[in-house]
Design an enzyme around this catalytic site. Sequence first.
Site, PDB file in Angstrom:
ATOM      1  N   ASP A  39      61.533-112.281 -24.390  1.00 59.10           N
ATOM      2  CA  ASP A  39      61.321-110.846 -24.543  1.00 59.10           C
ATOM      3  C   ASP A  39      59.830-110.552 -24.381  1.00 59.10           C
ATOM      4  O   ASP A  39      58.974-111.404 -24.632  1.00 59.10           O
ATOM      5  CB  ASP A  39      61.786-110.370 -25.922  1.00 59.10           C
ATOM      6  CG  ASP A  39      62.111-108.881 -25.949  1.00 59.10           C
ATOM      7  OD1 ASP A  39      63.308-108.540 -25.908  1.00 59.10           O
ATOM      8  OD2 ASP A  39      61.169-108.071 -25.994  1.00 59.10           O
ATOM      9  N   ASP A  65      56.119-111.008 -19.693  1.00 59.20           N
ATOM     10  CA  ASP A  65      56.675-110.151 -18.652  1.00 59.20           C
ATOM     11  C   ASP A  65      57.384-111.016 -17.620  1.00 59.20           C
ATOM     12  O   ASP A  65      56.747-111.785 -16.897  1.00 59.20           O
ATOM     13  CB  ASP A  65      55.536-109.356 -18.010  1.00 59.20           C
ATOM     14  CG  ASP A  65      56.001-108.416 -16.906  1.00 59.20           C
ATOM     15  OD1 ASP A  65      57.176-108.490 -16.490  1.00 59.20           O
ATOM     16  OD2 ASP A  65      55.167-107.614 -16.436  1.00 59.20           O
ATOM     17  N   ASN A  92      69.545-110.008 -19.004  1.00 61.73           N
ATOM     18  CA  ASN A  92      69.866-108.770 -19.712  1.00 61.73           C
ATOM     19  C   ASN A  92      68.716-107.773 -19.756  1.00 61.73           C
ATOM     20  O   ASN A  92      68.949-106.564 -19.808  1.00 61.73           O
ATOM     21  CB  ASN A  92      70.293-109.116 -21.146  1.00 61.73           C
ATOM     22  CG  ASN A  92      70.355-107.905 -22.029  1.00 61.73           C
ATOM     23  OD1 ASN A  92      71.280-107.088 -21.946  1.00 61.73           O
ATOM     24  ND2 ASN A  92      69.348-107.747 -22.890  1.00 61.73           N
ATOM     25  N   TYR A 158      66.771 -96.242 -11.426  1.00 53.47           N
ATOM     26  CA  TYR A 158      67.654 -97.069 -12.242  1.00 53.47           C
ATOM     27  C   TYR A 158      68.976 -97.324 -11.514  1.00 53.47           C
ATOM     28  O   TYR A 158      69.483 -98.458 -11.502  1.00 53.47           O
ATOM     29  CB  TYR A 158      67.919 -96.379 -13.575  1.00 53.47           C
ATOM     30  CG  TYR A 158      68.705 -97.208 -14.560  1.00 53.47           C
ATOM     31  CD1 TYR A 158      68.072 -98.118 -15.391  1.00 53.47           C
ATOM     32  CD2 TYR A 158      70.084 -97.068 -14.675  1.00 53.47           C
ATOM     33  CE1 TYR A 158      68.782 -98.879 -16.303  1.00 53.47           C
ATOM     34  CE2 TYR A 158      70.805 -97.817 -15.586  1.00 53.47           C
ATOM     35  CZ  TYR A 158      70.160 -98.722 -16.397  1.00 53.47           C
ATOM     36  OH  TYR A 158      70.878 -99.477 -17.304  1.00 53.47           O
TER      37      TYR A 158
END
Length: 254
Positions: A39, A65, A92, A158
């Site tokens: 993360d 990142d 994810n 997106y």
Amino acid sequence: MTVTGLSQRVVVVTGAGSGIGRAAALRFGQEGAKVLAADLNGEAAKETVRQIEGEGGTAVAVIGDLSRQDVVDEVVTTAVRSLGGLDVLVNNAGIMDRMSAAADADDAEWERVLRINLTAPFMLTRAALPHMLESGQGSIVFTASEASLRGSSAGAAYTASKHGILGLTKSLAVMYREQGIRTNAIAPGGTITGIEVDIQEGAHGPEVIGSYARNIGRLSAAEEQAAAIVFLASDAASNINGVILPVDNGWSAV
């Protein structure tokens, strides 16, 4: 006793610090898997690790990142050296756009969303594949979106990024099925997570998308999405490959 066959398998989950990613990481830990929680938010990733270890599981965190090659390399190297391999990859991590219509999306919005939502998971998958190929088995699961299936769920950036995830999922499924690697994706509908949407008031995109919001239905819990991810990664789905599974309370059927 579980029937998923995930015990002692090494699972990488990105975006594991919150929402669907944390719920999936915890569920894999409960199934006996060794979990790498990746993360951008270091404290959040470490909290996921603490929760897994608190339940008697094994987990490590990698922070950074994932659109940077050095971070991708660190994730794969840590999984292999610290946990013993790389059996499952859950791509994810992702961000929302501003629900911007194409005419209103600037270069920065477009490039950031595509970089995080599509390029980063591609890079991590590319890095993980040699290890899966060497072992002759592996499972890759992407978090796609309702925006992978329709044009009325998000903005231009997106929606394009998540349609790209569908193409990548299907390409991987075809290219590597004879080498024992399965690739699938879930397409979440409305889900209660911490993801934020910075909507520009009065913009064309949100105004249009808002008219379709009544079709969303009941919002799901992150744990419901996680259950689908774990199923697709597990031996219970051993002949499922190239599938895009809506987890949306029937939104995709409307």
